[in-house]
Design an enzyme around this catalytic site. Sequence first.
Site, short mmCIF file in Angstrom:
data_model
loop_
_atom_site.label_atom_id
_atom_site.label_comp_id
_atom_site.label_asym_id
_atom_site.label_seq_id
_atom_site.Cartn_x
_atom_site.Cartn_y
_atom_site.Cartn_z
N ASP A 38 42.91 42.69 18.90
CA ASP A 38 41.95 43.56 18.26
C ASP A 38 42.80 44.37 17.00
O ASP A 38 43.87 44.64 17.21
CB ASP A 38 41.54 44.86 19.17
CG ASP A 38 39.89 45.01 18.76
OD1 ASP A 38 39.17 44.82 19.24
OD2 ASP A 38 40.11 45.86 17.43
N ASP A 59 44.95 41.93 12.68
CA ASP A 59 43.85 41.71 11.60
C ASP A 59 43.69 40.27 11.40
O ASP A 59 44.24 39.55 11.00
CB ASP A 59 44.27 42.64 10.27
CG ASP A 59 43.03 42.19 9.15
OD1 ASP A 59 42.06 41.75 9.52
OD2 ASP A 59 43.24 42.77 8.14
N VAL A 60 42.39 39.89 12.02
CA VAL A 60 42.20 38.46 12.19
C VAL A 60 41.85 37.76 10.78
O VAL A 60 41.67 36.65 10.79
CB VAL A 60 41.11 38.03 13.12
CG1 VAL A 60 41.40 38.28 14.41
CG2 VAL A 60 39.50 38.79 12.57
N ASN A 86 36.11 35.76 18.01
CA ASN A 86 34.55 36.69 18.04
C ASN A 86 34.83 37.88 17.27
O ASN A 86 33.54 38.40 17.04
CB ASN A 86 34.71 37.05 19.75
CG ASN A 86 33.52 38.23 19.87
OD1 ASN A 86 32.51 37.94 19.92
ND2 ASN A 86 34.51 39.29 20.08
N TYR A 154 26.40 39.10 6.00
CA TYR A 154 26.42 38.91 7.51
C TYR A 154 25.88 37.34 7.80
O TYR A 154 26.37 36.61 8.47
CB TYR A 154 25.80 39.69 8.28
CG TYR A 154 25.85 39.82 9.83
CD1 TYR A 154 27.05 40.26 10.45
CD2 TYR A 154 25.06 39.13 10.69
CE1 TYR A 154 27.20 40.11 12.02
CE2 TYR A 154 25.26 38.86 12.11
CZ TYR A 154 26.22 39.52 12.54
OH TYR A 154 26.31 39.31 13.90
N LYS A 158 27.84 33.89 9.13
CA LYS A 158 27.67 33.17 10.28
C LYS A 158 27.25 31.73 10.17
O LYS A 158 27.51 31.02 10.92
CB LYS A 158 26.53 34.00 11.21
CG LYS A 158 27.06 35.52 11.54
CD LYS A 158 28.48 35.46 12.28
CE LYS A 158 28.81 36.81 12.89
NZ LYS A 158 30.11 36.61 13.62
N THR A 189 25.03 46.52 22.13
CA THR A 189 26.20 47.17 22.19
C THR A 189 25.81 48.69 21.81
O THR A 189 25.10 49.04 21.49
CB THR A 189 27.19 46.41 21.28
OG1 THR A 189 26.17 46.66 19.92
CG2 THR A 189 27.35 45.04 21.49
P1 NAD Z 1 31.75 45.36 18.47
O1 NAD Z 1 31.58 46.04 16.91
O2 NAD Z 1 31.22 46.03 19.51
O3 NAD Z 1 33.21 44.66 18.53
C1 NAD Z 1 34.06 44.09 17.66
C2 NAD Z 1 35.49 44.41 17.77
O4 NAD Z 1 36.18 43.57 16.70
C3 NAD Z 1 35.95 45.70 17.63
O5 NAD Z 1 36.81 45.98 18.52
C4 NAD Z 1 36.82 45.79 16.25
O6 NAD Z 1 37.91 46.57 16.51
C5 NAD Z 1 37.20 44.40 16.27
N1 NAD Z 1 37.38 43.72 14.90
C6 NAD Z 1 36.90 44.22 13.80
N2 NAD Z 1 37.35 43.60 12.54
C7 NAD Z 1 38.69 43.15 13.11
C8 NAD Z 1 39.64 42.49 12.65
N3 NAD Z 1 39.55 42.36 11.31
N4 NAD Z 1 40.68 42.06 13.31
C9 NAD Z 1 40.71 42.12 14.38
N5 NAD Z 1 39.58 42.84 15.23
C10 NAD Z 1 38.51 43.39 14.55
O7 NAD Z 1 30.83 43.96 18.13
P2 NAD Z 1 30.02 43.10 18.81
O8 NAD Z 1 28.55 43.52 18.94
O9 NAD Z 1 30.78 42.98 20.21
O10 NAD Z 1 29.96 41.55 18.10
C11 NAD Z 1 31.14 40.61 18.40
C12 NAD Z 1 30.90 39.58 17.66
O11 NAD Z 1 29.59 38.93 18.24
C13 NAD Z 1 30.77 39.66 16.22
O12 NAD Z 1 31.11 38.44 15.67
C14 NAD Z 1 29.21 39.87 16.10
O13 NAD Z 1 29.14 39.47 14.45
C15 NAD Z 1 28.84 38.87 16.98
N6 NAD Z 1 27.37 39.19 17.17
C16 NAD Z 1 27.03 40.33 17.99
C17 NAD Z 1 25.69 40.41 18.12
C18 NAD Z 1 25.01 42.00 18.73
O14 NAD Z 1 23.94 42.10 18.52
N7 NAD Z 1 25.91 42.73 18.92
C19 NAD Z 1 24.67 39.46 17.96
C20 NAD Z 1 24.97 38.39 17.39
C21 NAD Z 1 26.41 38.19 17.22
#
Ligand code: NAD
Length: 255
Positions: A38, A59-60, A86, A154, A158, A189
């Site tokens: 993270d 940083d990914v 993810n 976004y 995706k 979340t």
């Molecule tokens: P979240 O914001 O709860 O968690 C994301 C994590 O990624 C955080 O801990 C953040 O610090 C980390 N992060 C952000 N940028 C980063 C970087 N550059 N390098 C490393 N780490 C980084 O998000 P979530 O809701 O758990 O979503 C996770 C994935 O699922 C994402 O790709 C999101 O687009 C996708 N998604 C989420 C939902 C939803 O409704 N929550 C729906 C569909 C898809």
Amino acid sequence: MQGRLTDRVAVVTGAGSGIGLATVRRFAAEGATVVCVDIDAEAGRRAADEVAGDFVACDVADDTSVRELFDGVVARHGRVDVAFNNAGISPPDDDSILETGLDAWERVLRVNTTSVYLCCRHVIPHMRRQGRGSIINTASFVALMGAATSQIAYTASKGGVLAMTRELGVQFAREGIRVNALCPGPVATPLLLELFAADPERAARRLVHVPMGRFGAPEEIAAAVAFLASDDSSFMTASQFVVDGGITGAYVTPL
Ligand code: NAD
């Protein structure tokens, strides 16, 4: 019964929160050694401590950091069996195309799509050497259907993840490497719940389209990730695995 990921080394990006955190817990429960990645060091370290796993601050979206991440995992653990790519962002300045500036567009594409390119680029050589591996890239149901409540960068980001995943799945299918995209529906979340608690109309506008009438739980997505990571999904690759409460199959939903 033995866990489905016993003796496997699994890397989870965005491990500190939401779907990533739920997956860290599920992977550990299935027996995996989990490497938590993270950009938020505090949250990532907390996740790793919880499962006695590794933490790597990264940083990914940064090429060198991602290369060092996967080289480091293989140096420490001898292998990398699962990569759950993810980490992603959905910032408020990504909105209608009429409002979204180039800065937001480029930031979202970098973190959501370029990051997946980098993670796949740097993990696949290790998996080719091993002759096996499972990669799961997080896309979204918005890669499959349109919304009038747009977040244009976004959605495009995706869509890119989905197309890239399909191609990689096909290219490496005969080398024991499976590459699947996960398409979650809206997940409850903490951030989303906070947003919708402050604005119930906003939640209602979305919930009417969900046949199950609720948002998903991170644990429900993590269960699907564990399936894709494990040999239970051994005949699956290049797929778009939808976990969305029925949204993408629906026209008229139940009252
Ligand atoms: P979240 O914001 O709860 O968690 C994301 C994590 O990624 C955080 O801990 C953040 O610090 C980390 N992060 C952000 N940028 C980063 C970087 N550059 N390098 C490393 N780490 C980084 O998000 P979530 O809701 O758990 O979503 C996770 C994935 O699922 C994402 O790709 C999101 O687009 C996708 N998604 C989420 C939902 C939803 O409704 N929550 C729906 C569909 C898809």
